[in-house]
Structure formats: structure tokens, C-alpha cells
Design a protein around this motif. Structure first.
Motif, PDB file in Angstrom:
ATOM      1  N   MET A   1       0.987  -1.249  -0.019  1.00 55.16           N
ATOM      2  CA  MET A   1      -0.068   0.064  -0.067  1.00 55.16           C
ATOM      3  C   MET A   1       0.852   1.312   0.029  1.00 55.16           C
ATOM      4  SD  MET A   1      -3.414   0.788   2.355  1.00 55.16           S
ATOM      5  CE  MET A   1      -2.346   0.723   4.028  1.00 55.16           C
ATOM      6  N   LYS A   2       0.456   2.169  -0.785  1.00 62.34           N
ATOM      7  CA  LYS A   2       1.121   3.371  -0.719  1.00 62.34           C
ATOM      8  C   LYS A   2       0.219   4.478  -0.233  1.00 62.34           C
ATOM      9  CE  LYS A   2       3.846   1.735  -5.017  1.00 62.34           C
ATOM     10  NZ  LYS A   2       3.471   0.475  -4.778  1.00 62.34           N
ATOM     11  N   LEU A   3       1.054   5.044   0.636  1.00 63.38           N
ATOM     12  CA  LEU A   3       0.172   6.297   1.297  1.00 63.38           C
ATOM     13  C   LEU A   3       0.833   7.542   0.892  1.00 63.38           C
ATOM     14  CD1 LEU A   3       0.006   4.880   4.978  1.00 63.38           C
ATOM     15  CD2 LEU A   3      -1.779   5.075   3.205  1.00 63.38           C
ATOM     16  N   LEU A   4       0.016   8.745   0.578  1.00 63.15           N
ATOM     17  CA  LEU A   4       0.596   9.991   0.110  1.00 63.15           C
ATOM     18  C   LEU A   4      -0.183  11.268   0.539  1.00 63.15           C
ATOM     19  CD1 LEU A   4      -0.336  10.143  -3.729  1.00 63.15           C
ATOM     20  CD2 LEU A   4      -1.232   8.330  -2.510  1.00 63.15           C
ATOM     21  N   ARG A   5       0.241  12.306   0.405  1.00 64.91           N
ATOM     22  CA  ARG A   5      -0.655  13.637   0.646  1.00 64.91           C
ATOM     23  C   ARG A   5      -0.366  14.646  -0.533  1.00 64.91           C
ATOM     24  NH1 ARG A   5       2.525  16.181   4.144  1.00 64.91           N
ATOM     25  NH2 ARG A   5       0.971  16.996   5.459  1.00 64.91           N
TER      26      ARG A   5
ATOM     27  N   ASP B   1       4.654  -4.385   3.880  1.00 61.30           N
ATOM     28  CA  ASP B   1       4.361  -5.633   3.077  1.00 61.30           C
ATOM     29  C   ASP B   1       4.813  -5.570   1.543  1.00 61.30           C
ATOM     30  OD1 ASP B   1       2.156  -3.687   3.518  1.00 61.30           O
ATOM     31  OD2 ASP B   1       1.355  -4.752   1.706  1.00 61.30           O
ATOM     32  N   GLU B   2       4.924  -4.333   1.055  1.00 60.83           N
ATOM     33  CA  GLU B   2       5.286  -4.111  -0.399  1.00 60.83           C
ATOM     34  C   GLU B   2       6.874  -3.875  -0.425  1.00 60.83           C
ATOM     35  OE1 GLU B   2       3.172  -1.512  -2.775  1.00 60.83           O
ATOM     36  OE2 GLU B   2       1.476  -1.978  -2.100  1.00 60.83           O
ATOM     37  N   VAL B   3       7.692  -4.124   0.685  1.00 58.64           N
ATOM     38  CA  VAL B   3       8.944  -4.180   0.553  1.00 58.64           C
ATOM     39  C   VAL B   3       9.648  -5.078   1.294  1.00 58.64           C
ATOM     40  CG1 VAL B   3      11.271  -2.587   0.939  1.00 58.64           C
ATOM     41  CG2 VAL B   3       8.931  -1.493   0.611  1.00 58.64           C
ATOM     42  N   PRO B   4       9.499  -6.437   0.648  1.00 64.52           N
ATOM     43  CA  PRO B   4      10.014  -7.784   1.466  1.00 64.52           C
ATOM     44  C   PRO B   4      11.410  -7.736   2.051  1.00 64.52           C
ATOM     45  CG  PRO B   4       9.557  -8.214  -1.025  1.00 64.52           C
ATOM     46  CD  PRO B   4       9.001  -6.652  -0.641  1.00 64.52           C
ATOM     47  N   ASP B   5      12.196  -7.063   1.006  1.00 62.43           N
ATOM     48  CA  ASP B   5      13.730  -7.104   1.470  1.00 62.43           C
ATOM     49  C   ASP B   5      14.134  -5.691   1.222  1.00 62.43           C
ATOM     50  OD1 ASP B   5      16.123  -7.469   2.040  1.00 62.43           O
ATOM     51  OD2 ASP B   5      16.620  -8.932   0.660  1.00 62.43           O
ATOM     52  N   PRO B   6      14.283  -4.594   2.488  1.00 62.68           N
ATOM     53  CA  PRO B   6      14.879  -3.376   2.246  1.00 62.68           C
ATOM     54  C   PRO B   6      16.422  -3.482   2.062  1.00 62.68           C
ATOM     55  CG  PRO B   6      14.491  -3.997   4.640  1.00 62.68           C
ATOM     56  CD  PRO B   6      13.658  -5.046   3.682  1.00 62.68           C
ATOM     57  N   GLN B   7      16.829  -4.511   1.885  1.00 61.24           N
ATOM     58  CA  GLN B   7      18.375  -4.814   1.740  1.00 61.24           C
ATOM     59  C   GLN B   7      18.634  -5.040   0.523  1.00 61.24           C
ATOM     60  OE1 GLN B   7      18.701  -3.174   5.448  1.00 61.24           O
ATOM     61  NE2 GLN B   7      20.203  -3.186   3.734  1.00 61.24           N
ATOM     62  N   ALA B   8      17.628  -5.038  -0.501  1.00 63.92           N
ATOM     63  CA  ALA B   8      17.773  -5.544  -1.764  1.00 63.92           C
ATOM     64  C   ALA B   8      17.128  -4.489  -2.853  1.00 63.92           C
ATOM     65  CB  ALA B   8      17.097  -6.854  -2.248  1.00 63.92           C
TER      66      ALA B   8
ATOM     67  N   LEU C   1       9.573   2.062  -5.060  1.00 64.98           N
ATOM     68  CA  LEU C   1       9.357   3.392  -4.008  1.00 64.98           C
ATOM     69  C   LEU C   1       8.999   4.536  -4.855  1.00 64.98           C
ATOM     70  CD1 LEU C   1      11.834   3.382  -0.983  1.00 64.98           C
ATOM     71  CD2 LEU C   1       9.623   2.102  -1.331  1.00 64.98           C
ATOM     72  N   GLY C   2       9.200   4.551  -6.182  1.00 67.66           N
ATOM     73  CA  GLY C   2       8.557   5.707  -7.114  1.00 67.66           C
ATOM     74  C   GLY C   2       9.851   6.348  -7.393  1.00 67.66           C
ATOM     75  N   SER C   3       9.750   7.609  -7.720  1.00 64.70           N
ATOM     76  CA  SER C   3      10.476   8.625  -8.044  1.00 64.70           C
ATOM     77  C   SER C   3      10.340   9.868  -7.693  1.00 64.70           C
ATOM     78  CB  SER C   3      10.807   8.547  -9.805  1.00 64.70           C
ATOM     79  OG  SER C   3       9.624   8.948 -10.194  1.00 64.70           O
ATOM     80  N   GLN C   4      11.494  10.918  -7.625  1.00 61.28           N
ATOM     81  CA  GLN C   4      11.384  12.257  -7.400  1.00 61.28           C
ATOM     82  C   GLN C   4      11.925  13.026  -8.445  1.00 61.28           C
ATOM     83  OE1 GLN C   4      13.202  13.270  -3.777  1.00 61.28           O
ATOM     84  NE2 GLN C   4      12.104  11.965  -2.501  1.00 61.28           N
ATOM     85  N   ARG C   5      11.567  14.497  -8.422  1.00 65.00           N
ATOM     86  CA  ARG C   5      12.531  15.306  -9.211  1.00 65.00           C
ATOM     87  C   ARG C   5      12.234  16.692  -8.752  1.00 65.00           C
ATOM     88  NH1 ARG C   5      12.099  19.015 -13.614  1.00 65.00           N
ATOM     89  NH2 ARG C   5      13.671  18.565 -15.426  1.00 65.00           N
ATOM     90  N   GLN C   6      13.649  17.350  -8.519  1.00 66.22           N
ATOM     91  CA  GLN C   6      13.663  18.670  -7.956  1.00 66.22           C
ATOM     92  C   GLN C   6      14.333  19.583  -8.976  1.00 66.22           C
ATOM     93  OE1 GLN C   6      15.284  16.155  -5.477  1.00 66.22           O
ATOM     94  NE2 GLN C   6      13.339  15.487  -4.793  1.00 66.22           N
ATOM     95  N   THR C   7      13.874  20.895  -9.150  1.00 64.80           N
ATOM     96  CA  THR C   7      14.846  21.837  -9.807  1.00 64.80           C
ATOM     97  C   THR C   7      15.502  22.732  -8.584  1.00 64.80           C
ATOM     98  OG1 THR C   7      13.374  21.795 -11.613  1.00 64.80           O
ATOM     99  CG2 THR C   7      14.497  23.687 -11.296  1.00 64.80           C
ATOM    100  N   PHE C   8      16.693  23.390  -8.418  1.00 60.06           N
ATOM    101  CA  PHE C   8      17.021  24.061  -7.883  1.00 60.06           C
ATOM    102  C   PHE C   8      16.951  25.456  -8.222  1.00 60.06           C
ATOM    103  CE2 PHE C   8      18.579  19.869  -6.678  1.00 60.06           C
ATOM    104  CZ  PHE C   8      19.083  20.093  -5.233  1.00 60.06           C
ATOM    105  N   GLU C   9      16.877  26.430  -7.196  1.00 60.36           N
ATOM    106  CA  GLU C   9      16.860  28.133  -7.221  1.00 60.36           C
ATOM    107  C   GLU C   9      17.696  28.437  -6.211  1.00 60.36           C
ATOM    108  OE1 GLU C   9      12.998  29.328  -7.402  1.00 60.36           O
ATOM    109  OE2 GLU C   9      12.378  28.065  -9.109  1.00 60.36           O
ATOM    110  N   GLN C  10      18.248  29.416  -6.569  1.00 58.11           N
ATOM    111  CA  GLN C  10      18.736  30.216  -5.492  1.00 58.11           C
ATOM    112  C   GLN C  10      17.848  31.008  -4.313  1.00 58.11           C
ATOM    113  OE1 GLN C  10      22.139  30.784  -5.646  1.00 58.11           O
ATOM    114  NE2 GLN C  10      21.789  31.293  -3.399  1.00 58.11           N
TER     115      GLN C  10
END
Length: 283
Positions: free
Chosen positions: A1-5, A192-199, A273-282
């Protein structure tokens, strides 16, 4: 299950994503995804509601994705937890976990803009597996007890300003706690969706150029040990976040030290676990 906001900063609504990619609104079930929700059987209630078909669908098109957990009480970080990362930075392989704290206000959404601090010349990236605590952990007896305290996993970008971190103080906090320095998400993925977090494979690219490509199997101290170890020195509370370290490939360890500049983008992914993308600003 994937919880989000989902929603504008400070106005996120809780939601859940099912295996088919459908998004359901959890506003009728809980006010937020936070420590009380995790500690109070919230995941079990969501699972039951999903099974009964009582949750309303949510049209998430165009909605901002916030951090999957409301502001944590603390963000605990583990430094130098991959041998290749320790080597690239010229550090000895630690005999005990290197522990530091990060200001919880650094936690932002997975696609939010990240601000390069004023006076920064060495802003760096770090893809990390984050652990979210679901149950109070205090003096756990054995590492095998850690599983009961883990509520799920997420992607974390432990953004760091290396000059602030390594040159201005004997402590790392100055370079780790700048505003927006911890994008988290997109989801909190239940164990339950990450049976082995070391892999799990971890990857990060900058402006389309791959910089990090590692695996959690190369951690010096594994997840169960870290949760147990931390519980010997601090009380881990529901909703707390643990950043578990980064593999090689950060700017600090590259020959040309290509630190981030305004306009740069980072893209992160961890298996399952999905993906992220960020843009950097000053700032």
C-alpha cells in the motif's frame, strides 16, 4: 500500500494509491498521515476501507504531491553508511553508525523546488532510503525487534551544503538543515510491499547525467540494526524519519566536484518506491 499527501503546502489531504494506480481520498478516515495515524492503527483502517470499497476516488491530476508524512518530530540521519561513499570522501569505514540530526522543517515534497542557500558554493545531492517509524521504539532488545517499529519506506534526498557541513563547524548540522534540504516521497510504502529493504537499487541523476547507482545491500549497517541501535540512545517516536545513508556518486567525491547550481535538476528513484524530481533555485 502506498500512502501519500496531496495539495498545497500546509493544506495536503491524505490519500492512498492502490496496486492499479488509482488514488483514493482518506479525508473521511483521518485528518492526516502523521505519527498518531501510524501509531493508532491507521494503516490497518485504510486497508480495511480499501477492501470494502468505501473510499471515494480522488482526481489527483494537477495536484501537488507533498511529503508522505506530515512534519516529523525528528529526522535522524546516518552518515557514511556505504563503503564506496566513505571511500570517495576519504573517510574511514565507521565502526559504529555515524549519527546526526536534520531539522524536521527541511522535509518538503518530492517534486518541490529546493533552495540553494545564500553563500553556498557546494550544494550536493544524496539519494537515500528513508525509514518512517510507526511505533515507539525505546531500548529495543534485538535488531529483530525493529520490524515492529517500522511503518514504511520512502525516497529521501539528503541535500547537503558541504562547505557549511565540513568547513564551518565540527558538527554537520549547518550543512544539513538548510530550508527545503529534505525532499521526501512520493509515497510512504508499507513494509508488506518491501519484502527485503536490503535489496533495493538506488539511482540519482543530475541534469540527465547519472551520478549515483547503488544498492541497499551495500549498507555497512542494515535497517534492522540501525533502528535497534538508535533506540539505545534516543526514543524513536511514530512519524519520525530515519535517513539511512547514500552510495557513492555525490559531487563531493567526483573529480570535478560538480556542485549544484540554480537551474539544475535532480531525479531520484528507488526500486518499488517511485521517483522524485527537483529543480534548484537560489534562495
Amino acid at each position: 500500500m502506498k500512502l501519500l499527501r496531496l495539495g498545497a503546502p500546509g493544506k495536503e489531504r491524505p490519500a492512498v494509491r492502490d496496486s492499479a494506480g488509482r488514488i483514493y481520498d482518506l479525508s473521511g478516515l483521518t485528518g492526516d498521515i502523521d505519527g498518531p495515524f501510524l501509531a493508532g492503527g491507521g494503516v490497518q483502517r485504510v486497508r480495511a476501507a480499501l477492501g470494502s470499497g468505501e473510499l471515494p476516488l480522488l482526481d489527483a491530476e494537477g495536484m501537488r504531491t507533498g511529503a508522505p508524512v506530515a512534519r516529523p518530530g525528528k529526522v535522524v540521519c546516518i552518515g557514511l553508511n556505504y563503503r564506496d561513499h566513505a571511500a570517495e570522501t576519504g573517510a574511514d569505514v565507521p565502526q559504529r553508525p555515524v549519527v546526526f540530526m536534520k531539522d524536521p522543517s527541511t522535509v518538503v515534497g518530492p517534486h518541490d523546488t529546493v533552495l540553494i542557500p545564500r553563500g553556498s558554493a557546494k550544494t550536493d545531492w544524496e539519494v537515500e532510503l528513508a525509514v518512517v517509524v510507526a511505533r515507539r521504539a525505546r531500548y529495543l532488545a534485538y535488531p529483530s525487534d525493529a520490524a515492529e517499529a517500522i511503518g514504511g519506506y520512502a525516497i529521501s534526498n539528503d541535500v547537503s551544503e558541504r562547505a557549511f557541513q565540513l568547513e564551518l563547524s565540527a558538527q554537520w548540522d549547518l550543512g544539513k538543515s538548510c530550508e527545503t534540504f529534505n525532499p521526501l516521497g512520493p509515497w510512504l510504502v508499507t513494509p508488506d510491499e518491501v519484502p527485503d529493504p536490503q535489496a533495493l537499487g538506488l539511482r540519482l541523476s543530475v541534469n540527465g547525467v547519472q551520478r549515483q547507482d547503488g544498492t541497499t545491500k551495500d549498507m555497512i549497517f542494515d535497517i534492522a540494526f540501525l533502528v535497534w541501535y538508535l533506540s539505545q540512545y534516543m526514543v524513536l517516536e511514530p512519524g519520525d524519519v530515519i535517513n539511512t545513508g547514500t552510495p557513492a556518486g555525490v559531487a563531493l567525491g567526483l573529480p570535478d566536484t560538480p556542485y549544484l547550481r540554480a537551474g539544475d535538476t535532480t531525479e531520484l528513484a528507488i526500486d518499488g518506491l517511485g521517483s522524485q524530481r527537483q529543480t534548484f533555485e537560489q534562495a
